[in-house]
Write a protein that holds these residues in place. Structure first.
Motif, PDB file in Angstrom:
ATOM      1  N   THR A 144     -38.263 -61.848 -27.311  1.00  0.00           N
ATOM      2  CA  THR A 144     -37.721 -62.212 -28.610  1.00  0.00           C
ATOM      3  C   THR A 144     -36.318 -62.765 -28.449  1.00  0.00           C
ATOM      4  OG1 THR A 144     -36.878 -59.959 -28.947  1.00  0.00           O
ATOM      5  CG2 THR A 144     -39.059 -60.472 -29.847  1.00  0.00           C
ATOM      6  N   LYS A 145     -35.878 -63.452 -29.468  1.00  0.00           N
ATOM      7  CA  LYS A 145     -34.524 -64.008 -29.489  1.00  0.00           C
ATOM      8  C   LYS A 145     -33.961 -63.818 -30.888  1.00  0.00           C
ATOM      9  CE  LYS A 145     -36.202 -68.644 -30.609  1.00  0.00           C
ATOM     10  NZ  LYS A 145     -36.241 -70.073 -30.195  1.00  0.00           N
ATOM     11  N   PRO A 146     -32.659 -63.757 -31.025  1.00  0.00           N
ATOM     12  CA  PRO A 146     -32.084 -63.624 -32.360  1.00  0.00           C
ATOM     13  C   PRO A 146     -32.167 -64.940 -33.122  1.00  0.00           C
ATOM     14  CG  PRO A 146     -30.340 -63.765 -30.714  1.00  0.00           C
ATOM     15  CD  PRO A 146     -31.639 -63.708 -29.955  1.00  0.00           C
ATOM     16  N   ALA A 147     -32.504 -64.837 -34.402  1.00  0.00           N
ATOM     17  CA  ALA A 147     -32.489 -65.981 -35.311  1.00  0.00           C
ATOM     18  C   ALA A 147     -31.807 -65.519 -36.597  1.00  0.00           C
ATOM     19  CB  ALA A 147     -33.902 -66.490 -35.577  1.00  0.00           C
ATOM     20  N   TYR A 148     -31.499 -66.461 -37.481  1.00  0.00           N
ATOM     21  CA  TYR A 148     -30.714 -66.112 -38.666  1.00  0.00           C
ATOM     22  C   TYR A 148     -31.345 -66.693 -39.927  1.00  0.00           C
ATOM     23  CZ  TYR A 148     -27.190 -64.781 -35.261  1.00  0.00           C
ATOM     24  OH  TYR A 148     -26.533 -64.174 -34.219  1.00  0.00           O
ATOM     25  N   VAL A 149     -31.296 -65.910 -41.002  1.00  0.00           N
ATOM     26  CA  VAL A 149     -31.717 -66.378 -42.319  1.00  0.00           C
ATOM     27  C   VAL A 149     -30.628 -66.013 -43.330  1.00  0.00           C
ATOM     28  CG1 VAL A 149     -34.198 -66.263 -41.866  1.00  0.00           C
ATOM     29  CG2 VAL A 149     -33.002 -64.240 -42.752  1.00  0.00           C
ATOM     30  N   TRP A 150     -30.610 -66.739 -44.445  1.00  0.00           N
ATOM     31  CA  TRP A 150     -29.649 -66.510 -45.525  1.00  0.00           C
ATOM     32  C   TRP A 150     -30.405 -66.381 -46.844  1.00  0.00           C
ATOM     33  CZ3 TRP A 150     -28.658 -69.280 -41.248  1.00  0.00           C
ATOM     34  CH2 TRP A 150     -27.394 -69.141 -40.621  1.00  0.00           C
ATOM     35  N   ASP A 151     -29.912 -65.538 -47.730  1.00  0.00           N
ATOM     36  CA  ASP A 151     -30.460 -65.435 -49.072  1.00  0.00           C
ATOM     37  C   ASP A 151     -29.978 -66.619 -49.904  1.00  0.00           C
ATOM     38  OD1 ASP A 151     -31.813 -64.001 -51.265  1.00  0.00           O
ATOM     39  OD2 ASP A 151     -29.775 -63.819 -52.075  1.00  0.00           O
ATOM     40  N   VAL A 152     -30.743 -66.953 -50.947  1.00  0.00           N
ATOM     41  CA  VAL A 152     -30.360 -68.078 -51.796  1.00  0.00           C
ATOM     42  C   VAL A 152     -28.978 -67.871 -52.403  1.00  0.00           C
ATOM     43  CG1 VAL A 152     -31.503 -67.118 -53.836  1.00  0.00           C
ATOM     44  CG2 VAL A 152     -31.138 -69.588 -53.670  1.00  0.00           C
ATOM     45  N   SER A 153     -28.579 -66.607 -52.649  1.00  0.00           N
ATOM     46  CA  SER A 153     -27.264 -66.338 -53.234  1.00  0.00           C
ATOM     47  C   SER A 153     -26.132 -66.655 -52.275  1.00  0.00           C
ATOM     48  CB  SER A 153     -27.172 -64.873 -53.667  1.00  0.00           C
ATOM     49  OG  SER A 153     -27.269 -64.000 -52.547  1.00  0.00           O
ATOM     50  N   GLN A 154     -26.453 -66.891 -51.012  1.00  0.00           N
ATOM     51  CA  GLN A 154     -25.444 -67.259 -50.019  1.00  0.00           C
ATOM     52  C   GLN A 154     -25.373 -68.768 -49.831  1.00  0.00           C
ATOM     53  OE1 GLN A 154     -27.406 -64.543 -47.039  1.00  0.00           O
ATOM     54  NE2 GLN A 154     -25.283 -63.938 -46.634  1.00  0.00           N
ATOM     55  N   THR A 155     -26.073 -69.496 -50.684  1.00  0.00           N
ATOM     56  CA  THR A 155     -26.126 -70.963 -50.570  1.00  0.00           C
ATOM     57  C   THR A 155     -25.724 -71.593 -51.901  1.00  0.00           C
ATOM     58  OG1 THR A 155     -28.446 -71.197 -51.265  1.00  0.00           O
ATOM     59  CG2 THR A 155     -28.043 -70.729 -48.937  1.00  0.00           C
TER      60      THR A 155
END
Length: 357
Positions: free
Chosen positions: A143-154
């Protein structure tokens, strides 16, 4: 070349550190579930973000809660999550200063062989082409680290909100009974009804693998009947006596079936407080030779995958799956967590041919 090698090693060390931190955060969250009954809340969350693996759902939930407590996001629950480039494709941009939520994404490698039936398979280095006549397959390497953001952070273009299912008390979602019943029949079971619980030993429903029948009591309200049918379909999908993936412990079997029912119900806007998922400590700790972490995560992931398979075949109005509308299939989720040895699961599942609740 020396500087390049040093940069590669530093990047690899950073990646491993972030993976270790994610696993530690995940382990702490699962331990907290066992202490305060948080498994139900985690499943309810996973039902709303069901294209993500259970482990990644837990990671997203924990990090969003931390961001809310720190005042970085306006709501305690995320709405839609996506990667940086995915938000850009939807005309939105991550707000400056907002940190993404770390999830665990699959890391694959290419392997080649001239005899795919027996191998051996050799690892292809980056950019290496297979020899003439060789077959190439991608296999999970880690596995590798990946990133997601919530819509409230955009910020950017508005997100269109799909209509939400609305249910009256005791009512079943439109078309859900027929859709579940069709899948029970397609799986080779006859669907029966009895007037009261007395006809099936005091239970709400029963799955009999020997007779190939699923029975639901008829004196329940529509919501309870469809919930029971979803539970029994969970047994059909996962708990046949000769199934290689049948779970070892009766308590875990019932948790899996009820978790599937809860996720199906939650995806249709049903009241999940009526679903009876017991505390982690009452079932996970009873499985021999397995840690509570392994039992909880593997049980939840098996149930999530089974529920998603059912939901994908239904022509019903469902709530969103945590992805921004228009984005398409989620990316960046690893395969299921390790499960109990198959021999142990077969031994336990062969003790009975009927499952009731």
């Amino acid at each position: 070349m020396g500087r390049w090698n040093a940069d590669v090693e530093a990047a690899a060390a950073t990646r491993e550190r972030k993976i270790d931190e994610a696993h530690e955060r995940l382990a702490d969250a699962v331990e907290a579930m066992a202490a305060d009954g948080g498994f139900r809340r985690a499943i309810e969350f996973a039902a709303r973000f069901r294209t993500r693996s259970f482990n990644n759902c837990v990671l997203i939930a924990v990090q969003h809660a931390e961001a809310f407590e720190a005042g970085r996001v306006p709501t305690p629950q995320p709405t839609y999550v996506a990667g940086y480039r995915q938000w850009q494709r939807l005309g939105r941009q991550v707000t400056k200063g907002q940190s993404g939520y770390v999830i665990l994404a699959p890391l694959t490698a290419r392997y080649a062989t001239d005899n795919p039936a027996v191998g051996p398979w050799r690892l292809l280095t980056r950019g290496e082409q297979p020899a003439p006549g060789e077959v190439v397959r991608a296999r999970l390497k880690g596995t590798k680290p990946a990133y997601v953001w919530d819509v409230s952070q955009t910020e950017g273009d508005p997100i269109p909100e799909p209509p939400m299912p609305q249910l009256l008390e005791g009512a079943a979602p439109a078309g859900l009974w027929d859709g579940l019943a069709s899948q029970v029949v397609d799986d080779g079971f006859a669907l029966l009804s009895v007037p009261t619980a007395a006809g099936i030993g005091g239970a709400n429903g029963q799955t009999d693998f020997l007779a190939r029948t699923v029975t639901v009591r008829g004196d329940l309200d529509d919501a309870a009947r469809v919930k029971t049918l979803a539970h029994e379909l969970g047994h059909v999908r996962l708990h046949a006596p000769d199934a290689a993936d049948a779970q070892a412990h009766r308590g875990v079997i019932e948790v899996e079936a009820e978790t599937i029912a809860l996720m199906i119900g939650a995806a249709h806007g049903m009241d999940t407080s009526t679903f009876s998922v017991p505390y982690v400590t009452s079932w996970a700790s009873t499985v021999r030779d397995k840690s509570v972490f392994d039992v909880v995560t593997s049980t939840a992931e098996r149930a999530r995958k089974a529920a998603v398979a059912v939901l994908d075949r239904l022509e019903t109005r469902q709530i969103g799956d945590g992805e921004p509308p228009g984005l398409g299939a989620a990316r960046g989720d690893p395969p299921r967590t390790r499960e109990a040895p198959r021999s142990a699961r077969r031994a336990a599942s062969s003790r009975s041919t009927a499952v009731t609740r």
